[in-house]
Design an enzyme around this catalytic site. Structure first.
Site, PDB file in Angstrom:
ATOM      1  N   GLU A 139     -46.071  -9.385   9.898  1.00  0.00           N
ATOM      2  CA  GLU A 139     -46.440  -8.775  10.979  1.00  0.00           C
ATOM      3  C   GLU A 139     -45.088  -8.461  11.762  1.00  0.00           C
ATOM      4  OE1 GLU A 139     -48.569 -11.620  13.971  1.00  0.00           O
ATOM      5  OE2 GLU A 139     -49.532 -11.539  12.174  1.00  0.00           O
ATOM      6  N   GLU A 178     -53.923 -14.895   7.456  1.00  0.00           N
ATOM      7  CA  GLU A 178     -53.976 -15.709   8.362  1.00  0.00           C
ATOM      8  C   GLU A 178     -55.302 -15.012   9.409  1.00  0.00           C
ATOM      9  OE1 GLU A 178     -50.814 -15.284  11.232  1.00  0.00           O
ATOM     10  OE2 GLU A 178     -49.542 -15.839  10.248  1.00  0.00           O
TER      11      GLU A 178
HETATM   12  C1  FCB Z   1     -50.323 -14.752  14.216  1.00  0.00           C
HETATM   13  C2  FCB Z   1     -48.517 -15.162  13.906  1.00  0.00           C
HETATM   14  C3  FCB Z   1     -48.796 -17.244  13.806  1.00  0.00           C
HETATM   15  C4  FCB Z   1     -49.747 -17.561  14.984  1.00  0.00           C
HETATM   16  C5  FCB Z   1     -50.724 -16.868  14.764  1.00  0.00           C
HETATM   17  C6  FCB Z   1     -51.929 -17.404  16.035  1.00  0.00           C
HETATM   18  O1  FCB Z   1     -49.183 -13.115  15.247  1.00  0.00           O
HETATM   19  O2  FCB Z   1     -48.403 -14.262  12.945  1.00  0.00           O
HETATM   20  O3  FCB Z   1     -47.241 -17.862  13.760  1.00  0.00           O
HETATM   21  O4  FCB Z   1     -48.812 -17.178  16.309  1.00  0.00           O
HETATM   22  O5  FCB Z   1     -50.395 -15.558  15.452  1.00  0.00           O
END
Ligand code: FCB
Length: 449
Positions: free
Chosen positions: A165, A359
């Site tokens: 990110e 994620e």
């Molecule tokens: C993402 C992050 C991770 C966590 C989630 C909820 O943006 O990569 O570390 O904080 O959100």
């Protein structure tokens, strides 16, 4: 549902170093910007820190054993740069590298594929003291670090992510000030974003050279944007936010350079000096566009944008009035359909060979009941709706080959400290005790199925 996902689809869980490890200064590790940031008054809810977190640094074997019970194919974790190179650019600390060496061996012994991410936001403080990501020299330091780690682990770890990110690392860290190092300055945030991307592109060929049979990618957070109404002013604001949040990162990685509409807006608003971004030097865009084996996307929610939205204040999520799917406890609207649409768009616009949802997950604070069981049905619903959305995209021809739940266990949620729980495993932060939630058992059955 799973039938629509390709053979060899990889089910995983994800964590990151600062959020779970604890023991930040053990075995010779150096200070990171998060170690510094959490010690600055008022930055993190409850004054929480990652000093202990899940104590994973000391309980790694037990955690991997629990992952083996879960039955995941892949574990996505990040490496703390400060354990490996305490001052960011100088001497390698083999004691710190040993931890990841053991982690990789333990995962493989349990039949789990390691997927290390080199950077999940914990820049060595010594590099920040020299200017951090806005400085071009940080790119060289990162490339050296990528070289050290990939040559040490690359005989066993084949699946690599350079950055997690870059939007968050640059914009929450250097523009909004909500994350380390806590700056609020466009003229720092834009070069920071550029150098993050450049360090990605430059390290891809190095990782490939060090790792026989490597699969290398980058993870970009995607935030689909929705106009608040069909009013042309709302539509223009939405288009701008899509550029700010998404296209500024996706376009360069896929060889298109920075989007011209956003360059023009940033120039008109004086966010860089001169007619073109001065940090974007000759040849950078070709390096940033180094071919990758897969694209990682992180997805949580979509963003409703109205005219007048300001990036510094609205980099988070505008919840909008009562979204039909409800909210998670982060206040994030639950919008699974936007995930299929975004995956389709990424496929159509950029055509990566493979996509992994690196994620996806939800914050709900359900805790053990009197019988010790954690009944987190809302998380199960969230995850199953989003996995359905991934399967829908796959059915439309999007080459999505993996899905990782954020997160394996409850952990330190950045500026929100321990107030948000994303785990499949409940962690009692006072004792360190781990309790698999109902969602853990549900995910285990889904993987077995
Ligand atoms: C993402 C992050 C991770 C966590 C989630 C909820 O943006 O990569 O570390 O904080 O959100």
């Amino acid at each position: 549902m799973i039938g629509r996902l390709a053979d060899g689809f990889s089910w995983g869980v994800a964590t990151s170093a600062y959020q779970i490890e604890g023991s930040p200064f053990s075995d010779g590790a150096g200070e990171s910007i998060w170690d510094r940031f959490v010690r600055t008054k008022g930055t993190v809810a409850g004054g929480d820190t990652g000093d202990i977190a899940c104590d994973h640094y000391r309980r790694m074997e037990e955690d991997v054993a629990l992952m083996a019970r879960l039955g995941v194919d892949t574990y996505s974790f990040s490496i703390a740069w400060t354990r490996v190179i305490p001052d960011g650019h100088g001497v390698v600390n083999s004691a710190g590298l040993d931890f990841y060496d053991r982690l990789v061996d333990t995962l493989l012994a349990n039949g789990i594929e390691p997927c290390p991410t080199l950077y999940h936001w914990d820049l060595p403080q010594a590099l920040q003291d020299r200017g951090g990501w806005p400085e071009r020299a940080t790119v060289d330091a990162f490339v050296h670090y990528a070289d050290v780690v990939s040559s040490a682990l690359g005989d066993r770890a084949k699946h690599w992510i350079t950055h997690n990110e870059p939007w968050v690392a640059s914009m929450l860290g250097y523009l909004e000030g909500a994350h380390a190092p806590g700056l609020r300055d466009w003229r720092a945030a834009l070069p920071a974003a550029h150098h993050l991307l450049l360090s990605h592109g430059r390290s891809v060929p190095i990782i490939r050279a060090n790792v026989p049979g490597a699969s290398v990618g980058i993870t970009i957070d995607c935030r689909p944007t929705v106009p608040a109404s069909s009013d042309p002013a709302d539509l223009a604001a939405q288009r701008h936010f899509d550029g700010f949040r998404n296209r500024w990162f996706f376009d360069p990685v896929f060889g298109r350079g920075y989007p011209e509409d956003i360059v023009a807006t940033y120039r008109d608003r004086g966010r860089f000096e001169g007619a073109r971004p001065p940090f974007d030097q000759q040849g950078d865009m070709a390096e940033i566009a180094a071919p990758i084996d897969f694209l990682g996307v992180n997805y949580y929610t979509s963003l409703t944008v109205a005219a007048g939205a300001d990036e510094i204040e609205d980099t988070g999520v505008a919840p909008g009035p009562n979204p039909p799917g409800g909210h998670t406890e982060m206040g994030w609207p639950i919008t699974p359909a936007a995930l299929s649409q975004f995956l389709k768009r990424v496929h159509d616009d950029y055509g990566p060979d493979r996509i992994i949802v690196t994620e996806n997950g939800a914050s709900f604070s359900d805790a053990p009941g009197p019988d010790g069981r954690v009944r987190d049905e809302r998380r199960i619903r969230y995850l199953s709706e989003h996995i359905e959305a991934v399967a829908d995209a796959a059915a439309q021809g999007v080459p999505v080959v993996g899905y990782y739940v954020w997160s394996f266990m409850d952990n330190f949620e950045w500026s929100l400290g321990y107030s948000q729980r994303f785990g499949l495993v409940f962690v009692d932060f006072a004792t360190g005790e781990r309790t698999p939630k109902d969602s853990f058992h549900w995910y285990a059955r889904l993987i077995r199925g």
